[in-house]
Design an enzyme around this catalytic site. Sequence first.
Site, mmCIF file in Angstrom:
data_model
loop_
_atom_site.group_PDB
_atom_site.id
_atom_site.type_symbol
_atom_site.label_atom_id
_atom_site.label_comp_id
_atom_site.label_asym_id
_atom_site.label_seq_id
_atom_site.Cartn_x
_atom_site.Cartn_y
_atom_site.Cartn_z
ATOM 1 N N ASP A 41 50.110 64.578 16.187
ATOM 2 C CA ASP A 41 51.000 65.940 16.823
ATOM 3 C C ASP A 41 50.394 67.206 16.418
ATOM 4 O O ASP A 41 49.827 68.088 17.099
ATOM 5 C CB ASP A 41 52.467 65.862 16.421
ATOM 6 C CG ASP A 41 53.559 66.920 16.976
ATOM 7 O OD1 ASP A 41 52.714 67.731 17.906
ATOM 8 O OD2 ASP A 41 54.676 66.861 16.531
ATOM 9 N N ASP A 78 60.422 59.381 18.972
ATOM 10 C CA ASP A 78 59.908 59.502 17.431
ATOM 11 C C ASP A 78 60.882 59.946 16.604
ATOM 12 O O ASP A 78 61.879 60.833 16.697
ATOM 13 C CB ASP A 78 58.622 60.640 17.683
ATOM 14 C CG ASP A 78 57.854 60.873 16.361
ATOM 15 O OD1 ASP A 78 57.624 59.810 15.795
ATOM 16 O OD2 ASP A 78 57.143 61.810 16.257
ATOM 17 N N HIS A 79 60.968 59.260 15.203
ATOM 18 C CA HIS A 79 62.006 59.551 14.444
ATOM 19 C C HIS A 79 63.482 59.701 14.603
ATOM 20 O O HIS A 79 64.090 60.750 14.286
ATOM 21 C CB HIS A 79 61.494 60.936 13.639
ATOM 22 C CG HIS A 79 60.131 60.747 12.723
ATOM 23 N ND1 HIS A 79 60.284 60.078 11.599
ATOM 24 C CD2 HIS A 79 58.974 61.022 12.827
ATOM 25 C CE1 HIS A 79 58.888 59.988 11.126
ATOM 26 N NE2 HIS A 79 58.193 60.686 11.995
ATOM 27 N N ASN A 93 50.051 57.956 15.089
ATOM 28 C CA ASN A 93 50.696 59.204 15.658
ATOM 29 C C ASN A 93 49.972 60.702 15.361
ATOM 30 O O ASN A 93 49.450 60.891 14.373
ATOM 31 C CB ASN A 93 51.984 59.512 14.706
ATOM 32 C CG ASN A 93 53.116 58.376 15.301
ATOM 33 O OD1 ASN A 93 52.693 57.299 16.072
ATOM 34 N ND2 ASN A 93 54.363 58.729 15.085
ATOM 35 N N GLY A 117 51.720 60.686 10.686
ATOM 36 C CA GLY A 117 50.881 61.724 9.988
ATOM 37 C C GLY A 117 49.621 61.641 10.096
ATOM 38 O O GLY A 117 48.796 61.848 9.079
#
Length: 326
Positions: free
Chosen positions: A273, A96-97, A271, A229
């Site tokens: 989290d 991720d990222h 996504n 997000g």
Amino acid sequence: MADKTHYTELGLVNTRDIFKKAVSGGYAIPAYNFNNMEQLQAIIHASIETNSPVIIQVSNGARNYANATMLRWMAKGAVEMAREMGSQVPICLHLDHGDSFELCQACIDSGFSSVMIDGSHLPYEENVALTRKVVEYAHQFDVTVEGELGVLAGIEDEVQSEHSTYTQPDEVEDFVKKTGVDSLAISIGTSHGAYKFKLAEGEEVPPLRFDILKEIEQRIPGFPIVLHGASSVVQSYVQLINQYGGHLDGAVGVPEEQLRQAAASAVCKINIDSDGRLAMTAKVREYLANNAEEFDPRKYLGAARSELIALMKHKNETVLGSAGKA
Ligand code: 13P
């Protein structure tokens, strides 16, 4: 990294087939972040119980927290656990990222089946060049790559931006063609973290920019789109945290109906989290407050893990629509 491992040796899949099915089937694959054993166990159990494909994802912050080698073997352990339980749910291990070619390369070499290269903060041509470089390396090993256009506001581990910039639909076709990416993360009003919108008293969460999503879909029909997000910031967890000594004031996220609407479009990876973090924190706080004599981490982390499973099953079944699609 001394020894190279291909993701197929770990029993993982890349995103190509699962995204294709998700786009045509009108649902999204959950991409859950993990940093520790309880989170990973919960993700796998929820996926098995709902028969859902799943992306387990690791940020740079998670690598720094848990150690890259540890995470790689945890992913292998998760796959083996699923197979021992008799499940064949597809499991993808995703970075991720990723913020550099070197990090993406290290992940690919250590057994990741998918990586994100996030050049969204760079000038357009630099984003194209960096993303292209990662794609050229990744595709040699059949590892899939997610790129990003547009900037999300908020905090995600080490990735932070104060303001968001919506994705410009007139850039997406050129970006996809020049870079060869397999999926594209876009910015249509979501943001990272638990404080996605600043609302005045009585004000409602503004709708996501579905008009921009529609335009993007028209430019690159059927191309896999990713939404970062996308936590809903479940209010019952926020209340529990505050009830047991926390101070999360004004935490608010993306309403579930909007995510469901997005999942029905070309958005095929969502996504999540923050919702998992909130669930764990709420349950740990509640457990410790109500069991003052307890000091066994298995008790309070066990309570958190059970709640995570319930949360993720709910997401897979009623928000993303990925249940039964493995
Ligand atoms: P949330 O903070 O909304 O859970 O978003 C997570 C995310 O996008 C990870 O890349």
